[in-house]
Design an enzyme around this catalytic site. Structure first.
Site, short mmCIF file in Angstrom:
data_model
loop_
_atom_site.label_atom_id
_atom_site.label_comp_id
_atom_site.label_asym_id
_atom_site.label_seq_id
_atom_site.Cartn_x
_atom_site.Cartn_y
_atom_site.Cartn_z
N GLU A 288 31.24 42.86 40.40
CA GLU A 288 29.62 43.58 40.38
C GLU A 288 28.39 43.67 39.81
OE1 GLU A 288 31.89 46.20 36.68
OE2 GLU A 288 29.75 46.73 35.99
N GLU B 208 38.27 39.72 32.94
CA GLU B 208 36.51 39.24 33.24
C GLU B 208 36.31 37.86 32.91
OE1 GLU B 208 34.02 41.24 30.77
OE2 GLU B 208 34.74 43.39 31.78
N ASP C 68 43.20 47.18 32.42
CA ASP C 68 41.86 45.91 32.53
C ASP C 68 42.86 45.77 30.81
OD1 ASP C 68 40.14 45.16 33.93
OD2 ASP C 68 38.58 47.05 32.91
N LYS D 252 44.31 43.15 35.62
CA LYS D 252 42.47 43.12 36.03
C LYS D 252 41.80 41.62 34.21
CE LYS D 252 38.73 45.11 36.63
NZ LYS D 252 37.81 45.40 35.39
N ASP E 57 38.69 49.52 31.34
CA ASP E 57 37.96 49.53 30.07
C ASP E 57 36.95 50.68 30.20
OD1 ASP E 57 36.71 47.45 31.07
OD2 ASP E 57 37.51 46.51 29.58
N SER E 58 36.16 51.17 30.83
CA SER E 58 34.86 51.52 30.87
C SER E 58 36.10 53.35 30.49
CB SER E 58 34.52 52.49 32.48
OG SER E 58 35.83 52.78 32.99
O1 KIV Z 1 36.16 49.10 33.99
C1 KIV Z 1 36.39 49.70 34.40
O2 KIV Z 1 35.98 50.80 36.00
C2 KIV Z 1 35.76 48.48 36.07
C3 KIV Z 1 35.72 48.83 37.08
C4 KIV Z 1 34.09 48.73 36.69
C5 KIV Z 1 35.61 48.13 37.89
O3 KIV Z 1 36.11 47.14 35.63
#
Ligand code: KIV
Length: 259
Positions: free
Chosen positions: A183, A115, A83, A113, A44-45
């Protein structure tokens, strides 16, 4: 041979490090895949990297699906993990199932993924895994909690905070996740978690003692205009890109553009 989820346990046993890169569209997915990444994460970055937001909170599930589908078309070898965006999985287990299901069914994700490792999140992970959805956990700095944490600073610095992260990681393993992102935590804590867990730990800003490492590909390529202090740049493509585009503009304006 395409990477499968069950290979991660073998790699951990064999001590074979795992390389993970993020992607946000067809080309970044293709580049990461052709570079030989084991796992490609549509993180989600991309809210910052591809969409220009200040943090990951505005990203919707529909945004994520749009990007993940494009990455899917570029990835042939690596395992594709996606994510779950903010509030697409926290509301209830049913909501998490629906969101994760869409990522698998519509975008071809092979894992999701999410959090957080607090008890309710571990229960959500267990529910997803029971339904056949492979899960990557994520503890330490969890950017979707930026407002609660008050920034993007290193987590787990006090013994109490370190123990809480360790306990969350253990709960995530017990819930059935096959890997976990650590992280921005102290290297010593990441080492302890990696030695305690039998699942793969993937560090970012967590030192060298993890089973694998992940970086945001825009940082690796030097495309970002901002990046966290722990992210190493392996190229300077932003500057090169500006120079190339400028050379084109100059050629056009000076009537030097080739026939
Ligand atoms: O969103 C993302 O790119 C991430 C990585 C930093 C692990 O969660």
């Amino acid at each position: 041979m395409a990477v499968r989820v069950n290979q991660f346990a073998d790699w951990k046993q064999q001590g074979q490090p795992v390389a993970v890169l993020t992607a946000w569209d067809y080309m970044s997915g293709q580049m990461a895949d052709q570079a030989g990444a084991d796992m490609i994460l549509v993180g989600d970055s991309l809210a910052m990297v591809a969409l220009g937001y200040n943090n990951t909170l505005p990203l919707t599930l529909d945004d994520m699906l749009h990007h993940a589908k494009a990455v899917r078309r570029g990835v042939k070898h690596a395992l594709l993990a996606v994510d779950l965006p903010f509030l697409s999985f926290q509301i209830s287990e049913a909501e998490a199932m629906r969101s994760a299901g869409r990522l698998l069914k519509e975008a071809g994700a092979q894992a999701v993924k999410l959090e957080g490792g607090y008890p309710r999140m571990a229960a959500t992970i267990q529910r997803l895994v029971e339904a056949g959805i492979p899960v990557v956990g994520h503890v330490g700095l969890t950017p979707q909690s930026v407002n609660q944490v008050g920034g993007f600073q290193k987590q787990g610095k006090s013994p109490e905070a370190a123990d809480r992260i360790l306990q969350e990681a253990i709960a995530i393993e017990k819930a059935g996740a096959f890997a976990i992102v650590l992280e921005h935590i102290p290297s010593k804590l990441a080492k302890t978690i990696t030695a305690t867990l039998s699942i793969t730990t993937i560090g970012i800003g967590a030192g060298q003692f993890c089973d694998g490492q992940v970086l945001v590909t825009a940082d690796v390529l030097g495309l970002s205009d901002w990046q966290p202090p722990f992210a190493k740049r392996y190229a300077e493509l932003r500057n090169q890109g500006i120079q190339a585009a400028k050379a084109f503009c100059d050629e056009v304006r000076s009537l030097q553009f080739p026939e």
